[in-house]
Design an enzyme around this catalytic site. Structure first.
Site, PDB file in Angstrom:
ATOM      1  N   ASP A 104      -6.892  -1.183  -4.713  1.00 60.71           N
ATOM      2  CA  ASP A 104      -8.001  -0.884  -3.797  1.00 60.71           C
ATOM      3  C   ASP A 104      -8.906   0.192  -4.388  1.00 60.71           C
ATOM      4  O   ASP A 104     -10.135   0.121  -4.287  1.00 60.71           O
ATOM      5  CB  ASP A 104      -7.479  -0.426  -2.437  1.00 60.71           C
ATOM      6  CG  ASP A 104      -6.635  -1.478  -1.731  1.00 60.71           C
ATOM      7  OD1 ASP A 104      -6.815  -2.676  -2.011  1.00 60.71           O
ATOM      8  OD2 ASP A 104      -5.784  -1.082  -0.909  1.00 60.71           O
ATOM      9  N   ASP A 125       0.853  -1.189   0.000  1.00 64.14           N
ATOM     10  CA  ASP A 125       0.000   0.000   0.000  1.00 64.14           C
ATOM     11  C   ASP A 125       0.886   1.235   0.000  1.00 64.14           C
ATOM     12  O   ASP A 125       2.011   1.205   0.509  1.00 64.14           O
ATOM     13  CB  ASP A 125      -0.902   0.018   1.237  1.00 64.14           C
ATOM     14  CG  ASP A 125      -1.960  -1.071   1.198  1.00 64.14           C
ATOM     15  OD1 ASP A 125      -2.445  -1.392   0.102  1.00 64.14           O
ATOM     16  OD2 ASP A 125      -2.303  -1.590   2.263  1.00 64.14           O
TER      17      ASP A 125
END
Length: 166
Positions: free
Chosen positions: A139, A121
């Site tokens: 995402d 991330d």
């Protein structure tokens, strides 16, 4: 055919961004002060902060189920497989764009588990004091695809209801 190319392109973009994150940013161990161990993009713009960081996640959204990464990986693969089979039989040639976005994001996050052992991330927002969980391109694709599905189904249901009244 275009939808398949788009899916591969979106996966490639996500993987390139993740690879660049791994190469160029140190892993975040403690978030103290802006830019939280990463690259500050902007600070306090109408109460919003944004930085690029390198974080990992062995769980799902908000690190849910992080104690069960193998089960989560298996569940993701099964769900992706079932979705691909459903979409193939339901739409054959032209899979709707929201499903392409969702599949691209889901597949790319599964690829992370095989490449890195966890999901990479990098986007870190603080929204009016709320430290939003760090997320990635995949995402974002999943969320955008889901919102498009929800809104298109909502408006479609309204149109059908209005047509029945008339």
């Amino acid at each position: 055919m275009f939808r398949c190319i788009l899916c591969f392109l979106l996966i490639a973009i996500d993987q390139i961004v993740k690879f660049a994150t791994v190469l160029n940013l140190p892993l975040v161990s403690m978030r103290t002060g802006y830019p939280y161990g990463g690259i500050g993009v902007f600070q306090n713009v109408m109460g919003v902060e944004f930085s690029l960081v390198h974080a990992t996640n062995t769980g799902a959204a908000w690190s849910m189920f992080q104690d069960y990464p193998s089960i989560l990986l298996f569940a993701r693969i099964v769900l992706i497989s079932l979705l691909v089979i459903y979409l193939f039989f339901a739409y054959r040639d032209k899979i709707p764009l929201p499903w392409v976005l969702i599949l691209s994001g889901a597949i790319s996050n599964v690829i992370d588990h095989f490449l890195y052992g966890h999901v990479i991330d990098m986007f870190h927002f603080i929204l009016w004091g709320y430290d939003y969980p760090v997320f990635n391109v995949a995402d974002s694709l999943i969320v955008i695809g889901a919102f498009i599905l929800i809104f298109s189904n909502t408006f479609s249901a309204r149109e059908h209801a209005e047509q029945r009244k008339n």
